[in-house]
Design a protein around this motif. Structure first.
Motif, PDB file in Angstrom:
ATOM      1  N   UNK A 244     -46.970 -27.044   1.840  1.00  0.00           N
ATOM      2  CA  UNK A 244     -46.669 -27.501   0.486  1.00  0.00           C
ATOM      3  C   UNK A 244     -45.180 -27.805   0.331  1.00  0.00           C
ATOM      4  N   UNK A 245     -44.337 -26.943   0.895  1.00  0.00           N
ATOM      5  CA  UNK A 245     -42.887 -27.151   0.815  1.00  0.00           C
ATOM      6  C   UNK A 245     -42.489 -28.445   1.513  1.00  0.00           C
ATOM      7  N   UNK A 246     -43.141 -28.721   2.625  1.00  0.00           N
ATOM      8  CA  UNK A 246     -42.851 -29.947   3.376  1.00  0.00           C
ATOM      9  C   UNK A 246     -43.136 -31.181   2.522  1.00  0.00           C
ATOM     10  N   UNK A 247     -44.258 -31.167   1.807  1.00  0.00           N
ATOM     11  CA  UNK A 247     -44.601 -32.305   0.958  1.00  0.00           C
ATOM     12  C   UNK A 247     -43.629 -32.447  -0.204  1.00  0.00           C
ATOM     13  N   UNK A 248     -43.217 -31.324  -0.779  1.00  0.00           N
ATOM     14  CA  UNK A 248     -42.255 -31.374  -1.881  1.00  0.00           C
ATOM     15  C   UNK A 248     -40.921 -31.954  -1.415  1.00  0.00           C
ATOM     16  N   UNK A 249     -40.490 -31.544  -0.232  1.00  0.00           N
ATOM     17  CA  UNK A 249     -39.246 -32.074   0.327  1.00  0.00           C
ATOM     18  C   UNK A 249     -39.376 -33.564   0.605  1.00  0.00           C
ATOM     19  N   UNK A 250     -40.532 -33.962   1.136  1.00  0.00           N
ATOM     20  CA  UNK A 250     -40.749 -35.379   1.455  1.00  0.00           C
ATOM     21  C   UNK A 250     -40.762 -36.263   0.212  1.00  0.00           C
ATOM     22  N   UNK A 251     -41.266 -35.732  -0.907  1.00  0.00           N
ATOM     23  CA  UNK A 251     -41.263 -36.501  -2.151  1.00  0.00           C
ATOM     24  C   UNK A 251     -39.831 -36.871  -2.544  1.00  0.00           C
TER      25      UNK A 251
ATOM     26  N   UNK B 135     -41.948 -46.624  -9.112  1.00  0.00           N
ATOM     27  CA  UNK B 135     -43.334 -46.635  -8.613  1.00  0.00           C
ATOM     28  C   UNK B 135     -43.372 -46.156  -7.165  1.00  0.00           C
ATOM     29  N   UNK B 136     -42.290 -46.435  -6.428  1.00  0.00           N
ATOM     30  CA  UNK B 136     -42.221 -45.984  -5.028  1.00  0.00           C
ATOM     31  C   UNK B 136     -42.295 -44.470  -4.960  1.00  0.00           C
ATOM     32  N   UNK B 137     -41.582 -43.794  -5.853  1.00  0.00           N
ATOM     33  CA  UNK B 137     -41.611 -42.330  -5.890  1.00  0.00           C
ATOM     34  C   UNK B 137     -42.992 -41.820  -6.273  1.00  0.00           C
ATOM     35  N   UNK B 138     -43.609 -42.458  -7.270  1.00  0.00           N
ATOM     36  CA  UNK B 138     -44.925 -42.017  -7.735  1.00  0.00           C
ATOM     37  C   UNK B 138     -45.995 -42.179  -6.656  1.00  0.00           C
ATOM     38  N   UNK B 139     -46.004 -43.340  -6.007  1.00  0.00           N
ATOM     39  CA  UNK B 139     -47.017 -43.585  -4.978  1.00  0.00           C
ATOM     40  C   UNK B 139     -46.742 -42.780  -3.709  1.00  0.00           C
ATOM     41  N   UNK B 140     -45.487 -42.462  -3.457  1.00  0.00           N
ATOM     42  CA  UNK B 140     -45.170 -41.581  -2.329  1.00  0.00           C
ATOM     43  C   UNK B 140     -45.741 -40.180  -2.582  1.00  0.00           C
ATOM     44  N   UNK B 141     -45.601 -39.697  -3.808  1.00  0.00           N
ATOM     45  CA  UNK B 141     -46.159 -38.394  -4.167  1.00  0.00           C
ATOM     46  C   UNK B 141     -47.677 -38.402  -4.037  1.00  0.00           C
ATOM     47  N   UNK B 142     -48.295 -39.491  -4.488  1.00  0.00           N
ATOM     48  CA  UNK B 142     -49.753 -39.616  -4.376  1.00  0.00           C
ATOM     49  C   UNK B 142     -50.181 -39.659  -2.920  1.00  0.00           C
ATOM     50  N   UNK B 143     -49.438 -40.383  -2.098  1.00  0.00           N
ATOM     51  CA  UNK B 143     -49.757 -40.470  -0.670  1.00  0.00           C
ATOM     52  C   UNK B 143     -49.669 -39.098  -0.001  1.00  0.00           C
ATOM     53  N   UNK B 144     -48.639 -38.312  -0.342  1.00  0.00           N
ATOM     54  CA  UNK B 144     -48.463 -36.979   0.247  1.00  0.00           C
ATOM     55  C   UNK B 144     -49.544 -36.014  -0.225  1.00  0.00           C
ATOM     56  N   UNK B 145     -49.960 -36.134  -1.477  1.00  0.00           N
ATOM     57  CA  UNK B 145     -51.038 -35.290  -1.991  1.00  0.00           C
ATOM     58  C   UNK B 145     -52.348 -35.596  -1.264  1.00  0.00           C
TER      59      UNK B 145
END
Length: 232
Positions: free
Chosen positions: A62-69, A105-115
């Motif tokens: 989970x931490x890895x995904x948060x950092x990647x966002x 939108x890049x940030x939003x879709x990056x978060x969606x991709x990581x989820x």
């Protein structure tokens, strides 16, 4: 003690992303790119360290995904926003002043991709959709290589806007893309990976970090072709 090493490296990735974002908003794009690259290096080694030390954990994932966002979502979005705002907010009127906000939108879709990645069991040895580090490296190097005055090349502004929507689609698409993960180092099993790494290295030597403007589209094209032939 060793169980904290991967998470510490992940936090270094997150901090790199924060620094990259700061410099992106200041308009110091080359420095922002440098810290995105540093974050990508940390991102590689946190997973490597977790596997090597055998200390993988749910919180690490989970931490890895948060950092990647932050590093691969918000930082590149800040770069695009800052670039667009320098043009549209300088002398634009009406609704055009809101155009730069499309960058987020890049940030939003990056978060969606990581989820999606965290829940998708198909992505153990490959990816479904464009990985966020690849997307971030493309945008960061693309912004750095743009001419100083976009008003001299107005078509680039439209290319940026269209590119935002294309990259958002690629992030959450169902396109299979190969990963640089090795079960073994045998040539037969990793021919595509070795060839891609070799060609990428040559491009980086010739073009420097700007090579990622070419490498990332090349990666997508090769993935599509490889997927097509693997089905036959």
């Amino acid at each position: 003690m060793k169980k904290h090493i991967p998470n510490t490296i992940t936090c270094c990735n997150l901090i790199s992303g924060c620094i990259a974002t700061y410099f992106a908003f200041k308009g110091e794009y080359s420095t922002a790119l440098t810290f995105i690259v540093v974050g990508a290096i940390f991102d590689f080694f946190d997973g490597f360290a977790a596997r090597l030390l055998k200390v993988s954990s749910p919180i690490g994932k989970e931490l890895d995904s948060l950092a990647d966002v932050i590093t691969f979502g918000f930082a590149p979005a800040a770069l695009v926003f800052s670039t667009l705002s320098s043009y549209f907010m300088a002398g634009s009127g009406d609704l055009l002043v809101y155009v730069p906000y499309l960058a987020f939108l890049i940030a939003a879709f990056s978060a969606l991709r990581l989820a999606k990645f965290n829940l998708d069991e198909r992505q153990t040895m490959g990816f479904i959709g464009l990985p966020t580090p690849a997307n971030a490296l493309f945008w960061a190097t693309f912004i750095v290589t743009l001419p100083a005055s976009l008003s001299a090349e107005p078509w680039l502004l439209y290319a940026l806007i269209v590119g935002i929507f294309i990259s958002c689609y690629l992030l959450v698409s169902e396109i299979p893309m190969f990963a640089l993960k090795f079960k073994s180092f045998a040539w037969k099993e990793n021919e595509l990976r070795y060839v891609f790494i070799l060609l990428s290295a040559v491009l980086i030597v010739i073009l420097g970090l700007a090579a990622f403007v070419v490498i990332i589209p090349f990666y997508i094209i090769v993935s599509v072709i490889n997927n097509k032939f693997s089905k036959q």
